[in-house]
Enzyme design. Sequence first.
Site, PDB file in Angstrom:
ATOM      1  N   THR A 395     104.108  54.964 109.386  1.00 49.90           N
ATOM      2  CA  THR A 395     103.991  56.345 109.845  1.00 49.90           C
ATOM      3  C   THR A 395     102.522  56.683 109.957  1.00 49.90           C
ATOM      4  OG1 THR A 395     105.922  56.805 108.572  1.00 49.90           O
ATOM      5  CG2 THR A 395     104.622  58.679 109.357  1.00 49.90           C
ATOM      6  N   THR A 413     106.436  53.323 111.428  1.00 49.58           N
ATOM      7  CA  THR A 413     106.297  53.501 109.975  1.00 49.58           C
ATOM      8  C   THR A 413     106.925  52.359 109.184  1.00 49.58           C
ATOM      9  OG1 THR A 413     106.651  55.066 108.155  1.00 49.58           O
ATOM     10  CG2 THR A 413     108.462  54.812 109.691  1.00 49.58           C
ATOM     11  N   ASN A 415     107.636  53.529 106.183  1.00 48.06           N
ATOM     12  CA  ASN A 415     108.016  54.639 105.309  1.00 48.06           C
ATOM     13  C   ASN A 415     106.857  54.982 104.378  1.00 48.06           C
ATOM     14  OD1 ASN A 415     109.527  56.779 104.473  1.00 48.06           O
ATOM     15  ND2 ASN A 415     110.708  55.627 102.987  1.00 48.06           N
ATOM     16  N   GLN A 434     112.564  51.761 104.122  1.00 48.57           N
ATOM     17  CA  GLN A 434     113.217  52.810 104.907  1.00 48.57           C
ATOM     18  C   GLN A 434     114.597  53.173 104.369  1.00 48.57           C
ATOM     19  OE1 GLN A 434     111.322  54.987 107.001  1.00 48.57           O
ATOM     20  NE2 GLN A 434     110.737  53.012 107.881  1.00 48.57           N
ATOM     21  N   ASP A 437     115.294  56.644 103.178  1.00 49.85           N
ATOM     22  CA  ASP A 437     115.564  57.769 104.086  1.00 49.85           C
ATOM     23  C   ASP A 437     117.064  58.061 104.203  1.00 49.85           C
ATOM     24  OD1 ASP A 437     113.007  58.565 104.555  1.00 49.85           O
ATOM     25  OD2 ASP A 437     112.810  57.631 106.523  1.00 49.85           O
ATOM     26  N   GLY A 487     104.089  61.959 108.188  1.00 45.51           N
ATOM     27  CA  GLY A 487     104.185  62.876 107.056  1.00 45.51           C
ATOM     28  C   GLY A 487     105.601  63.341 106.775  1.00 45.51           C
ATOM     29  N   GLY A 488     106.573  62.424 106.932  1.00 47.91           N
ATOM     30  CA  GLY A 488     107.958  62.756 106.587  1.00 47.91           C
ATOM     31  C   GLY A 488     108.422  63.997 107.323  1.00 47.91           C
TER      32      GLY A 488
HETATM   33  O1  DON Z   1     111.292  58.310 109.280  1.00 45.26           O
HETATM   34  C1  DON Z   1     110.835  59.178 108.556  1.00 45.26           C
HETATM   35  O2  DON Z   1     111.021  60.361 108.724  1.00 45.26           O
HETATM   36  C2  DON Z   1     109.942  58.751 107.406  1.00 45.26           C
HETATM   37  N1  DON Z   1     110.280  57.420 107.007  1.00 45.26           N
HETATM   38  C3  DON Z   1     108.508  58.901 107.815  1.00 45.26           C
HETATM   39  C4  DON Z   1     107.557  58.505 106.725  1.00 45.26           C
HETATM   40  C5  DON Z   1     106.229  59.083 106.876  1.00 45.26           C
HETATM   41  O3  DON Z   1     105.961  59.867 107.743  1.00 45.26           O
HETATM   42  C6  DON Z   1     105.225  58.680 105.877  1.00 45.26           C
HETATM   43  N2  DON Z   1     103.947  59.184 106.266  1.00 45.26           N
HETATM   44  N3  DON Z   1     103.148  59.778 105.754  1.00 45.26           N
END
Ligand code: DON
Length: 582
Positions: A395, A413, A415, A434, A437, A487-488
């Site tokens: 990510t 990403t 993750n 991942q 998630d 950023g999730g």
């Molecule tokens: O797919 C997603 O939403 C998460 N795995 C994204 C992870 C993420 O953005 C980490 N970054 N800072």
Amino acid sequence: MRRYEPGFTGQRAFWGRAFLLLGLIVLPGGTAPARAAGHGAVATVHPLATRAGAEALRAGGNAVDAAIACALTLGVVDGFNSGLGGGCFLTLRLADGRLVAIDGREAAPAAATRDLFLRDGRAVPALSQFGALAVGVPGQLAALAYASTNFGRLPLARLLEDAARMAEEGFPLTRTYAGRLKTAADELAALQGEPPAAQFAAFRAIFLPEGRPVMRAGEILRQPELAASYRAMARAGPAWFYRGPFAAQTAAWMRGHGGLLTEADFAAYEPQRREPVRGTYRGFEIVSFPPPSSGGVHVVQILNLLEGFDLKAMGRGSADFAHVVAEAMKLAFADRAHWLGDPDFAPVPRGLVAKDYARRLAGGIAMDRATPVAGHGTPAAADTDVFGREAARHTTHFSTADGEGNWAAVTATVNTTFGAKVAVPGTGLVLNNQMDDFAAQPGVPNFFGLLGAEANAVQPRKRPLSSMAPTLVLRDGRPVLAVGAAGGPTIISQTVLAIVGAVDFGLDARAALAAPRLHHQWRPDELVLERAFGGAVAAELRRRGHAVKVAGELGAAQAVGLGPGGFVAAPDPRGEGAGEAW
Ligand code: DON
């Protein structure tokens, strides 16, 4: 400038050269260029990745090749965020006007079960975040190869070779990278024997020699094993990864460490071509990533909710603005927790992005106080009109564009920092985590504090729900902005705010990313506000009933845009990224 010399061999090489020549004469789809060829724009979190993307463009590649070059280079210089051991989503707009979404999301192993991460009936986050069980089948290489074969012009092998050279020769660590090594060391030190320390030995040997984060910013990191893996893929193609030595080696390692991934899981992996989520916002067209990401659905939904409010009159730094945006985010994230999951397994209602559903929900927003949101709403035809099973044929965020009208918004990403912190011995490839998630258990938040329901429960071969939102904004059919973030769940908020900045406030891509950010994800019931909003706005929002948490900086978005003067490349000013536009 690195040159793309001929010299590669085999049939792929022949077609690569043929397409390169053809591409210089006839543009994809046979359409006339919208702008003079030779223009381009690239923005990523790392100057070396941006340069690789720009060089791909200058060498005759298109925006898709540039995006692939960025992705492969980021896997070398920014591997704590993304890499071939992880996944990605690509949202493309091709010069002939086609809109394409390529899903390279990781998939759960066939042997995964709903209660995989429970011990004595309770979710154990360490199991979905670290080590063997945290890993889904990586999808990035499959997605990049699909994009390259179908929409690129430069041979994938060539781009892999360039990235391999960078892995071999090494690169100076950024401050961010050095900081993430410390994060990884701290996280591993905090594990209490589960998963067992042996699972992290190969990772430690590369990134934490002497057992500690000894490398500092500016020091050179060389990754010879990773270079060899990239070269093996350049020679043998994605088969090396999915049906050859890498799959075999990973499966053997998994067998020895209590993991579930098998060679059959790798062989069964396919990137999915999906129908992009489409919406409109004040006359602009929004094109973003559909489920198994929640990103596109909720970017469109939040924009729909905001359309009924005059944000411009409120002023973008005002308490009214922050309040109404937060209220819209709350409603969307409550829906996310209930409805969203992999559309190949769970019905995700299309009505979530309908204007009339947004009007109904927006009717509950009061300006003078924060309204509690008890749970999800129910859009029209929620069980019959659902996202994209039929559309599936089979990510870090970066954005690129070229002078012919090809645009790419890509989010990739592993993750969390360095994913599962598992390196497959001898390959230099770091595997994702991942699986975290998924919703391990109803009511139990994941790493990002997100809740999920049945739609996002663990199932064999299912793809975990994402928030990634690689998004294109078009005006009269022409792209004007490619944007997305890392950023999730804040990805959704950052992407919405960038679009609001561009559309409501007329900001160019750079100014839109620089503007203060806020985030609300329903649960926890907390409004995160960048300090730049100022104390008076925070106080006013508290008075209206928001639980305000002030953050220094929120997120990492990268955009490219088209302004009156041409392309604008916008790396997030909060990070160490770089943009090139010419
Ligand atoms: O797919 C997603 O939403 C998460 N795995 C994204 C992870 C993420 O953005 C980490 N970054 N800072």
